[in-house]
Each structure stands twice: as structure tokens, then as C-alpha cells.
Design a protein around this motif. Sequence first.
Motif, short mmCIF file in Angstrom:
data_model
loop_
_atom_site.label_atom_id
_atom_site.label_comp_id
_atom_site.label_asym_id
_atom_site.label_seq_id
_atom_site.Cartn_x
_atom_site.Cartn_y
_atom_site.Cartn_z
N GLU A 159 84.07 13.51 -40.09
CA GLU A 159 83.70 14.42 -40.97
C GLU A 159 82.97 13.44 -42.29
N GLN A 162 79.65 11.91 -40.78
CA GLN A 162 78.67 13.08 -40.93
C GLN A 162 78.18 13.42 -42.45
N THR A 163 79.18 13.26 -43.28
CA THR A 163 78.72 13.46 -44.72
C THR A 163 78.19 12.24 -45.58
N ASN A 247 79.06 11.00 -34.59
CA ASN A 247 78.66 11.50 -35.95
C ASN A 247 78.90 12.78 -36.15
N ARG A 248 79.22 13.52 -35.14
CA ARG A 248 79.16 15.03 -35.51
C ARG A 248 80.59 15.54 -34.78
N THR A 337 75.25 5.15 -37.35
CA THR A 337 74.86 6.68 -37.63
C THR A 337 73.74 7.03 -37.12
#
Length: 360
Positions: A159, A162-163, A247-248, A337
Motif C-alpha cells: 500500500e 502503491q500510494t 506495486n499492487r 515502481t
Amino acid sequence: MKTSSAIRLIAARELKVKIKDKTFLISTIFFLLFAVGGTVLPALLGGGASSVAVVDSATATTLRDKGLEVRQVGDDAAAEQAVRDGDVDAAVVTGGDVLAMDEAPTDVVDALSAAPEVRLLNPDAIDPLLAYLVPFGFAVVFFFTSLTFGLQIAQSVVEEKQTRIVEILVASVPTRALLTGKVVAGGILALAQIALIAVVTIAGMQLSDNGALLSLIGPSIGWFIPFFVVGFVMLAALWAAMGALVNRVEDLNGVSMPMQLVVMLPFFLVIFLSDNKPVMTLLSYIPFSAPTAMPVRLFTGDAAGWEPFLSLGVMVVAAAALIAVGARVYEGSLLRTNGKTSFGAAFRDKESRRLAELNS
């Protein structure tokens, strides 16, 4: 920022978030219900001793000595009427016959029966049901706790990637401090959960008059705690590394499957092979299965006094090595990323590690 201060900051942040997490709350409630169900409920559902109306004084004395509630009456008619009125569960009339309304009072019949003398050739043998439940309990607690909190750590890492919050965090705190803070927070929550379960279990045993069982299982519970701590920290670093590879959140299950198998296989091996002494001996020296296998062997009396020390030492060495591997992979993939990163590529990524070291 000093590394120690950064670790405390990250750990406090993780604790604040995770203590309100539904998964943590649900798993804690589940384990507490499991502990209550295994200790208090059998005693409550078992009910009390039958109340019995008795005419003969000698029979009354015999039943009292067996722990039954006895009400002495004047004659057979009064005894029968007491049963019909529901004042007692059963009655013993002249001649030794037992009266009851619709179900035979087993405890009364057993109390009046002359049982043969039984000599046990192996008086120290463990009850078969207990011999199954104890390994099952240790395996369930370690499996679900390490899996639940491990996935939470991995999900937290994903998370943050991802953010893109991780880029801000890495610019503020050392990468290894970020990893250590997450592991420390997860370890504190997991240990707190285990301690709460242990307290409820011990209290339940005392309330249900299972003091003998508590003295029997107590030493293995005591050893389970250090094995659990070392095993959890060892796995937590690897879980964080697994999270850093993607990344997810949607990709986490696929990349973490090897870790899930590492946790799952010892769970089933200990449950289904707990009565196989050679296999359990081997499992008690394999770092991933030792946290459950060694306490079980201590409970059954199959382990010598020096074995838990050796097994724990092997685990500490393995944990140090695996933590180093997990930290290296974590540093090598955290700032990537551009999709999934392979374990080998993250392990070999010198540039990412060099940037992490400069930040430290």
C-alpha cells in the motif's frame, strides 16, 4: 533522524493503524472463543452431579462419597414422588433399584456399580484426545498468527508503494528502520494476542478445575513463547520482502504463495504426524516447523532437557540469516515502481541498496 527514533516512530504508526484493523480484531476474538471453548465450555455443558432421593442410609453415604447430591427420604413412595415432582433427578429405592423419569442417570448407576480394579501398565501415558488437541492448538495459533500478521505487514508495504508514500518515508527515515519498525509493531501485536490467549486459557483451566492439565501443559506453553517470537520475526522480515516485490495489492497473493506454503506445510505436518516420533524430532530442528514441533515434543515428554535450547539456537541462527536476506530484498525492491520485481533481481540490486545505505 536517529535509527532508534525512526524505528519507534514507524512502530508507533503501524501499531496505531493495525490495532484498529478488522482482521486483527476478528482473529483475536476467534482465538479467545477457541480458548474459552476448549476450557470453560466443557465444564459448563457437562452440568452438575445428579440429585438423588435415597431411602437407605448406607446407599446415601456411598453416593455422597461419589460426589452426588443426596436427599434422604423415609420410604420408597416418597422417593418416587420426589422424582415425579422434579425435586430430584433420580431415586434409589429399597432393593437397589434406580428410578428416573425419561433418561437413565449414568452417574448414579456408575456410582452404585462395583468396578473391577484396573492396573495401568503405563500410568504416565497422555490422554489420546489431549495428545491430539495440544499439537492442534499450538499449530493453529502459530499458523494463523504468523499468516495473518505476515500478510498485514506485506500488505502495508504494498500500500505504501502503491500510494507512493514510501518515497516520502524513505526520504525521512532509513530503509532498514522502516523495515524494523514494521516487524517490531507486528511482533508486539502478535505477542499481545498470544499473551491474551494464554491468560484466557489458564483462567479457563482454573475455572473448570483442570489444574492437573495446567501443570502438564504449562512448561510447553512457556517454551512456545520464545519459539514463537523468534519464528515470527524470522517470517515477518520475509513477508515484508514479499510485499516490496510488487506495486499492487492485487499481485500480493501470487508473489507471496511461497511464503504461504512455508507457513502452511509445517502446520499440516505437525497436526497429522504428531504421533510419529522420528518425523517430529526432525521437524523440531527445522526453523519453520520448530515453533510448534518442539513445544509438542516437550508436552509429550519425547524431548530431552537440552533439546529446546539447541533447537532455539538453530532457529536464532536461521532467523539472523533470513532476516538479512529479507532486508536485502526489501531494500533492493522497495523503490522499484515499474511492476513486479523478481526475488533474485531485488537481491542483486546493488544500486537500490547503495541509495538505502546513503539514506541511513
